[in-house]
Scaffold this active site. Structure first.
Site, short mmCIF file in Angstrom:
data_model
loop_
_atom_site.label_atom_id
_atom_site.label_comp_id
_atom_site.label_asym_id
_atom_site.label_seq_id
_atom_site.Cartn_x
_atom_site.Cartn_y
_atom_site.Cartn_z
N LYS A 251 23.64 1.04 -13.44
CA LYS A 251 23.99 1.12 -14.86
C LYS A 251 24.17 2.59 -15.24
O LYS A 251 23.39 3.16 -16.00
CB LYS A 251 22.91 0.42 -15.70
CG LYS A 251 22.94 -1.10 -15.52
CD LYS A 251 21.90 -1.81 -16.31
CE LYS A 251 22.27 -1.99 -17.76
NZ LYS A 251 23.27 -3.04 -17.98
N1 PMP Z 1 27.14 -7.35 -15.60
C1 PMP Z 1 27.19 -6.19 -16.29
C2 PMP Z 1 28.43 -5.39 -16.26
C3 PMP Z 1 26.07 -5.76 -17.03
O1 PMP Z 1 26.13 -4.64 -17.74
C4 PMP Z 1 24.93 -6.58 -17.06
C5 PMP Z 1 23.73 -6.16 -17.88
N2 PMP Z 1 22.90 -5.32 -17.12
C6 PMP Z 1 24.91 -7.75 -16.31
C7 PMP Z 1 26.03 -8.11 -15.59
C8 PMP Z 1 23.69 -8.62 -16.28
O2 PMP Z 1 22.63 -7.97 -15.63
P1 PMP Z 1 21.12 -8.31 -15.95
O3 PMP Z 1 20.97 -9.78 -15.76
O4 PMP Z 1 20.35 -7.52 -14.96
O5 PMP Z 1 20.86 -7.90 -17.36
#
Ligand code: PMP
Length: 295
Positions: A153
């Site tokens: 991220k």
């Molecule tokens: N895809 C993207 C591009 C994201 O930014 C997120 C959020 N982190 C997710 C998927 C989902 O990830 P998570 O379940 O870890 O929040």
């Protein structure tokens, strides 16, 4: 919405008022997007505030800093402890938590040696709401995994998510679906995607997508509940023949789709595997399942 006069943030080792927190306008994070963040949720369980999968989120944050060559020495356990203290100081139990690592002033393209850590939290309902979503396929693709670390991220990566969300909202839709560089379905701008066909679930494998922690939780829930699921590439044409579809993410949780472009998913949401998983996920984050399993 995110803070008021009383809100507290953790900033470089201290708990301070959010309104007193300032950032360096020469920061490399601001100019070039070289920062790393997380999105975490805490839930008000029977045993008080519980941060869901804190270790996994902070592990991903640390990994992001590492690949960007950002010096960052906190452990996952230290970060978790700080976050519980932050929730207490803000008197929050149900909360969205936003850790952010920023880099210092450096206008060259080499990672700055100065690192800042801030952690913020606020009350946030379901990010994508409670209604079924009307989704638009974006003209923007997910980035080539050879151009960046797609599983991290890093703040700069989110320009891609902003472009696709702006595009979808401007056309009257709720959210965007992005394909990968090969034309396969990848994910939503901030969530992963699952489709259901003939009772079985499919989700794109890792490689071009964020390895979502909610996605991993849903895969675990499927295993435990005997729901058939496969990690497999699929095309937009295949998705537009699916019975049902849902997104997963920390902010979005598990949310169903009503439609994708002109295609309406025919299975009633309440009769879908996604609906079942939405309920199981809620029980999991509220710690209700563990208790039920232990009895
Ligand atoms: N895809 C993207 C591009 C994201 O930014 C997120 C959020 N982190 C997710 C998927 C989902 O990830 P998570 O379940 O870890 O929040």
């Amino acid at each position: 919405m995110y803070f008021n006069d009383q809100s507290i943030v953790f900033y470089n080792g201290k708990f301070i008022k959010a309104k007193d927190a300032t950032a360096n306008v020469y920061s490399q994070s601001l100019h070039y997007g070289n920062g790393v963040f997380e999105g975490i949720r805490a839930y008000n369980t029977e045993n008080g505030a519980k941060i869901f999968k804190s270790f996994e989120h902070y592990k991903r944050l640390k990994h992001g800093a590492e690949v960007m060559n950002i010096q960052f020495n906190y452990t996952e356990d230290e970060l978790t402890e700080i976050t519980y203290e932050l929730l207490k100081r803000n008197e929050l139990k149900d909360a969205y938590i936003r850790p952010l690592i920023t880099t210092g002033a450096n206008m060259s393209l080499l990672t700055s040696t100065e690192t800042n850590l801030m952690i913020q939290c606020w009350e946030w309902g379901k990010y994508m709401g409670d209604k079924l979503l009307r989704v638009k396929t974006s003209k923007f693709q997910r980035p080539n995994p050879n151009s960046c670390f797609v599983e991290t991220k890093v703040t700069g990566h989110y320009v891609n998510s902003i472009l696709s969300t702006n595009e979808a909202k401007a056309a009257g839709y709720d959210e965007a679906l992005l394909l990968d560089m090969n034309g396969n379905v990848a994910e939503c701008s901030g969530a992963n995607v699952f489709m259901e066909k003939d009772g079985k679930l499919y989700t794109p494998p890792r490689g071009h997508i964020m390895a979502g922690i909610t996605r991993a939780t849903v895969l675990e829930l499927c295993k435990e509940e005997g729901i058939s699921v496969e990690e497999k590439h699929f095309t937009l044409e295949e998705l537009k023949q699916a019975d049902s579809c849902f997104f997963t993410g920390t902010a979005a949780e598990v949310v169903g789709l009503q439609s994708l472009d002109e295609y309406h998913f025919p299975l009633e949401w309440e009769n879908s595997q996604g609906y079942k998983l939405m309920k199981l996920y809620k029980d999991e984050v509220l710690d209700v399942r563990k208790k039920a399993k232990a009895v």
